[in-house]
Enzyme design. Structure first.
Site, mmCIF file in Angstrom:
data_model
loop_
_atom_site.group_PDB
_atom_site.id
_atom_site.type_symbol
_atom_site.label_atom_id
_atom_site.label_comp_id
_atom_site.label_asym_id
_atom_site.label_seq_id
_atom_site.Cartn_x
_atom_site.Cartn_y
_atom_site.Cartn_z
ATOM 1 C CB THR A 1 -81.527 24.349 -2.089
ATOM 2 O OG1 THR A 1 -81.007 23.743 -0.905
ATOM 3 C CG2 THR A 1 -80.698 25.564 -2.452
ATOM 4 C CG ASN B 1 -81.542 23.307 9.746
ATOM 5 O OD1 ASN B 1 -81.899 24.460 10.000
ATOM 6 N ND2 ASN B 1 -80.387 23.048 9.175
ATOM 7 C CD GLN C 1 -84.345 18.858 9.268
ATOM 8 O OE1 GLN C 1 -84.586 17.721 9.692
ATOM 9 N NE2 GLN C 1 -83.299 19.101 8.485
ATOM 10 C CB SER D 1 -85.655 18.253 1.075
ATOM 11 O OG SER D 1 -84.617 17.952 0.209
ATOM 12 C CG HIS E 1 -82.036 14.517 1.167
ATOM 13 N ND1 HIS E 1 -81.073 14.746 2.111
ATOM 14 C CD2 HIS E 1 -82.324 15.726 0.634
ATOM 15 C CE1 HIS E 1 -80.775 16.045 2.132
ATOM 16 N NE2 HIS E 1 -81.522 16.657 1.244
ATOM 17 C CB THR F 1 -86.175 15.757 -19.246
ATOM 18 O OG1 THR F 1 -86.150 16.292 -20.570
ATOM 19 C CG2 THR F 1 -86.792 14.368 -19.268
ATOM 20 C CB CYS G 1 -74.982 23.399 3.236
ATOM 21 S SG CYS G 1 -75.984 24.297 4.381
HETATM 22 N N1 PLP Z 1 -84.198 23.840 4.803
HETATM 23 C C1 PLP Z 1 -83.875 23.099 5.872
HETATM 24 C C2 PLP Z 1 -84.517 23.393 7.190
HETATM 25 C C3 PLP Z 1 -82.952 22.058 5.759
HETATM 26 O O1 PLP Z 1 -82.632 21.333 6.838
HETATM 27 C C4 PLP Z 1 -82.365 21.799 4.495
HETATM 28 C C5 PLP Z 1 -81.350 20.731 4.349
HETATM 29 O O2 PLP Z 1 -80.558 20.510 5.221
HETATM 30 C C6 PLP Z 1 -82.750 22.593 3.396
HETATM 31 C C7 PLP Z 1 -83.661 23.601 3.594
HETATM 32 C C8 PLP Z 1 -82.181 22.354 2.018
HETATM 33 O O3 PLP Z 1 -82.570 21.108 1.536
HETATM 34 P P1 PLP Z 1 -81.833 20.457 0.237
HETATM 35 O O4 PLP Z 1 -80.368 20.421 0.555
HETATM 36 O O5 PLP Z 1 -82.416 19.123 0.109
HETATM 37 O O6 PLP Z 1 -82.095 21.341 -0.902
#
Ligand code: PLP
Length: 371
Positions: A69, A145, A173, A194, A196, A232, A321
């Site tokens: 993000t 996604n 993804q 990202s 995670h 930091t 989200c």
């Molecule tokens: N872009 C895509 C395609 C995603 O699937 C996601 C998270 O679901 C994001 C951006 C945002 O990632 P983050 O929530 O780790 O900032």
């Protein structure tokens, strides 16, 4: 519990947990000049060099952020600040990290957003490439996604080299299943990643920003990350990300083969459920770990998700989200799918899932739909 929500987030691997536990001893501030600080700094820089080597770019083009993000917000704002044109091309199927940033920029009168059209399978048109100008911007994700479609980022990257527009690419993804070579894809100005999504920790991500275009920071207040992402550093996040990244480079091929196997199996079984239809194009280059389905169901999707959860299956409707909102998936809506009397579900799995879970998940879905 069967966890089929890996596109929302993925569990930490054992290696990442161990690396973070060990990293708890690494407390030095990387900006300190003494050796305890310098040790931490060395750790950050070796992780950066490894990522740059694997992406085939310069270490100075890799920035650690709080996630995709932030990477997307930063790169979109920097591209707009650099550009003489206000025109920005982007489809309605992008993640809200992109769509909401653009809404903000439109409100601030900094951007004129031009929609890239899509068909009812979520396939994006590339007709805009015949009218786009050298100072315009394009934002596009490599894999969607929610529905898993692979978008034509290679075509956009080569057009960008030819025409000169700025191309910002979201590979959040994709990176779990495809390596990206930024020398080959020279038309890409920026990438968002990202941690995670590939078994690393949350709250840490990567922004690739190609030299020599200037990067305008979102935050101000320090010289960390060459002053372009001050504050930091998230050391434990970087340690976890580095470990997840290293494992991914070694295991990507095997993981992909395993996940494709699960996908083919799940897809066949799902299609035997009466009235179920797949959303998206579902072609060979689609995301290996995402299947999105619509099922006959008269209540809201959230009720079905709740029922599935009670029966032991964790799935979602789409972007994490937006879950909890009654709006439904903006992606399915933008594909003009008739939602009357139907619910849509995203099943997203990983190399940590098993064939037994695939079989059980179909039974659970069937049972929820029958009751
Ligand atoms: N872009 C895509 C395609 C995603 O699937 C996601 C998270 O679901 C994001 C951006 C945002 O990632 P983050 O929530 O780790 O900032």
């Amino acid at each position: 519990m069967i966890y089929f929500d890996n596109a929302s987030t993925s569990p930490l691997s054992e290696a990442v947990k161990n690396a973070i536990a060990e990293g708890l001893e690494t407390y030095g501030n990387p900006s300190s000049l003494h050796q305890i600080g310098r040790q931490t700094k060395a750790l950050i820089e070796s992780t950066r060099r490894q990522i740059a080597k694997d992406l085939n770019c310069l270490p100075a083009e890799v920035f650690f952020t709080s996630g995709a993000t932030e990477s997307l917000n930063t790169s979109i704002r920097a591209a707009v600040a650099n550009s003489k044109s206000k025109k920005l091309y982007c489809s309605d199927l992008e993640h809200y990290a992109v769509l909401d940033t653009l809404d903000n920029l439109v409100e601030e009168n900094q951007v004129e957003r031009i929609a890239i059209p899509n068909d009812h399978n979520g396939v994006l048109s590339t007709d805009f490439l015949s009218v786009i100008g050298p100072d315009d911007t394009v934002v596009m994700m490599a894999h969607n996604n929610e529905i898993g479609n692979r978008n034509p980022i290679e075509k956009i990257a080569s057009a960008s080299q030819e025409i000169g527009f700025t191309f910002i690419c979201d590979v959040v993804q994709t990176i779990a299943y495809e390596s990206i070579d930024l020398k080959e894809l020279e038309g890409i100005q920026s990438l968002a990643i990202s941690s995670h999504k590939f078994n690393g920790p949350k709250g840490i991500g990567i922004l690739f920003w190609r030299n020599p275009k200037p990067l305008k920071p979102l935050l101000f207040g320090g010289s960390q990350e060459r002053g372009l992402r001050p504050g930091t550093e998230n050391i434990l996040g970087i340690i976890g990300l580095g470990t997840a990244w290293k494992d991914l480079q070694e295991e990507r091929g095997n993981r992909k083969a395993r996940v494709l196997d699960l996908r083919n199996n799940l897809k066949d079984k799902l299609l035997s459920i009466s009235g179920l239809v797949l959303n998206g194009i579902n072609s060979e280059d689609s995301h290996p770990g995402i299947l999105n389905v619509s099922v006959p169901y008269s209540d809201r999707t959230s009720v079905l998700l709740f029922q599935l959860d009670l029966l032991g299956l964790c799935v979602s409707e789409g972007s994490a989200c937006t879950s909890g909102s009654s709006q439904g998936s903006h992606v399915i809506k933008a594909m003009n799918k008739n939602r009357e009397g139907r619910a849509n579900i995203r099943l997203s799995f990983s190399h940590l899932n098993t064939i037994e879970e695939v079989e059980e998940s179909v039974k659970i879905l069937q049972s929820a739909l029958e009751n």
